[in-house]
Scaffold this active site. Structure first.
Site, PDB file in Angstrom:
ATOM      1  N   THR A   1     -14.521   8.379   1.540  1.00 53.92           N
ATOM      2  CA  THR A   1     -13.017   7.987   1.148  1.00 53.92           C
ATOM      3  C   THR A   1     -11.987   8.696   2.016  1.00 53.92           C
ATOM      4  O   THR A   1     -10.986   8.339   2.143  1.00 53.92           O
ATOM      5  CB  THR A   1     -12.742   7.997  -0.144  1.00 53.92           C
ATOM      6  OG1 THR A   1     -13.019   9.695  -0.425  1.00 53.92           O
ATOM      7  CG2 THR A   1     -13.673   7.541  -1.225  1.00 53.92           C
TER       8      THR A   1
ATOM      9  N   HIS B   1      12.141  19.474  10.072  1.00 49.11           N
ATOM     10  CA  HIS B   1      10.780  19.468   9.768  1.00 49.11           C
ATOM     11  C   HIS B   1      10.262  20.694   9.514  1.00 49.11           C
ATOM     12  O   HIS B   1       9.253  20.878   9.308  1.00 49.11           O
ATOM     13  CB  HIS B   1      10.056  18.254  10.266  1.00 49.11           C
ATOM     14  CG  HIS B   1      10.870  16.818  10.178  1.00 49.11           C
ATOM     15  ND1 HIS B   1      10.920  16.035   9.096  1.00 49.11           N
ATOM     16  CD2 HIS B   1      11.294  16.108  11.176  1.00 49.11           C
ATOM     17  CE1 HIS B   1      11.584  15.084   9.243  1.00 49.11           C
ATOM     18  NE2 HIS B   1      11.952  15.116  10.596  1.00 49.11           N
TER      19      HIS B   1
HETATM   20  C1  RB5 Z   1     -20.321  10.999  -0.809  1.00 52.76           C
HETATM   21  O1  RB5 Z   1     -21.011  10.018  -1.401  1.00 52.76           O
HETATM   22  C2  RB5 Z   1     -18.623  10.925  -0.956  1.00 52.76           C
HETATM   23  O2  RB5 Z   1     -18.437  11.361  -2.373  1.00 52.76           O
HETATM   24  C3  RB5 Z   1     -17.819  11.782   0.036  1.00 52.76           C
HETATM   25  O3  RB5 Z   1     -18.220  11.376   1.164  1.00 52.76           O
HETATM   26  C4  RB5 Z   1     -16.273  11.414  -0.278  1.00 52.76           C
HETATM   27  O4  RB5 Z   1     -16.000  10.063  -0.353  1.00 52.76           O
HETATM   28  C5  RB5 Z   1     -15.590  12.382  -0.999  1.00 52.76           C
HETATM   29  O5  RB5 Z   1     -14.614  12.413  -1.389  1.00 52.76           O
END
Ligand code: RB5
Length: 331
Positions: A251, A317
């Protein structure tokens, strides 16, 4: 701070127009840290820009009303990182004044030609790095070889035409400077197993573009903890061994949270180009994080490209970034 000095004869037409136009071009490109000045080989100190130059520049969105001519001194030439003259004769005159500055003195068209040929910084005389001097064939190349003619005594149209000619070469030079700045960056890249496929694409992109990067893995989709990868890159960036980091997990969230625990790190999770640019312009972010399970490769690479190309704006900034530093370790 990079210092660029434009030189012509009187410092009332061509060189102040070039300096004003170049400042505008760099500002529009978000390039900071460049000091731009101008001077003339036979300038009368304190003379204003010519009325036609002022008007031509006004139409181009550049204010030359405050310009005052300066006679070029040897010290000015030596202090500059790059001296750009309008004609070959002027280049020779600057060389005679400051022979030690030889390697950094170019005519405007000479440097533009070298950048267009991908040979800026190459050694003169090497056939592979001839640039404008060695190109003879096309109409475009014939123009690269020419001097920028002196519009002095001409009408407004002449000045506008000269300004357009100068601007065209400056745009090529600005591209070269932007690219050079980017390629000077040292970049640390890493991912966990979920980010691995996208990280591989990013590494390929950086290699193709000639960036100076190091791939800290992972090198296979075998499961690892994203925290370890984030800490690895964050510590390298915080220590100053790398200028920027790029971290990829599923993510982008985990690596972002983890990297931001390291003092001096301003990791930004960006899934659009605008945020990537603003993370640099306003936050002086030093690590970009991406989620391989969130966005596609095309968008991710556009984000990487913009993140690396965008400079911190500083100013107000800077104060805010300093306040972020003061928050570190609190609690
Ligand atoms: C792995 O499954 C996942 O948790 C990791 O890549 C990431 O998304 C963590 O925030």
């Amino acid at each position: 701070m990079q210092r660029i000095l434009f030189v012509c004869t009187g410092n009332t037409c061509r060189s102040p127009m070039a300096a004003g136009l170049f400042a505008k071009i760099l500002q529009e490109k978000g390039v900071t840290g460049v000091e731009i000045t101008s001077a003339g080989l036979a300038a009368v100190d304190g003379a204003p820009a010519s009325a036609e130059a002022i008007e031509a520049m006004r139409r181009a969105g550049v204010d030359l009303t405050g310009h005052r001519a300066r006679r070029l001194t040897r010290e000015m030439a030596l202090a500059a990182d790059l001296v750009l003259t309008m004609t070959r004769r002027q280049k020779e005159a600057v060389l005679a004044l400051a022979p030690e500055a030889g390697e950094k003195i170019f005519t405007l068209t000479e440097l533009a030609g070298r950048i267009a040929a991908g040979t800026a910084g190459g050694r003169e005389g090497d056939p592979k790095t001839q640039g404008a001097e060695g190109m003879e064939t096309t109409e475009e190349n014939r123009q690269v070889q020419g001097d920028i003619p002196d519009p002095f005594g001409g009408d407004l149209e002449t000045y506008i035409a000269t300004a357009r000619q100068i601007e065209r070469w400056l745009l090529m030079i600005a591209d070269g400077i932007t690219g050079k700045n980017q390629q000077r960056l040292k970049i640390a890249v890493a991912s966990d197993h979920a980010g691995y496929p996208l990280k591989e694409e990013i590494v390929r992109f950086l290699a193709e573009r000639g960036f100076d990067y190091h791939d800290f893995g992972v090198y296979s989709p075998e499961s690892v903890d994203y925290t370890d990868q984030a800490a690895l890159v964050a510590r390298k960036v915080a220590a100053g061994e790398y200028d920027r980091g790029i971290l990829v997990c599923g993510t982008g969230i985990g690596v972002s949270i983890a990297a931001n625990k390291i003092k001096g790190i301003r990791a930004a999770l960006c899934h659009d180009v605008f945020s990537a640019q603003m993370a640099r312009k306003h936050n002086d972010s030093n690590i970009l994080t991406l989620g391989a399970r969130v966005i596609g490769v095309g968008l991710a690479l556009a984000i990487v490209e913009n993140y690396l190309a965008t400079e911190f704006e500083g100013g107000r900034h800077q104060r805010r970034v300093e306040k972020i530093s003061q928050l570190e370790g609190e609690g």
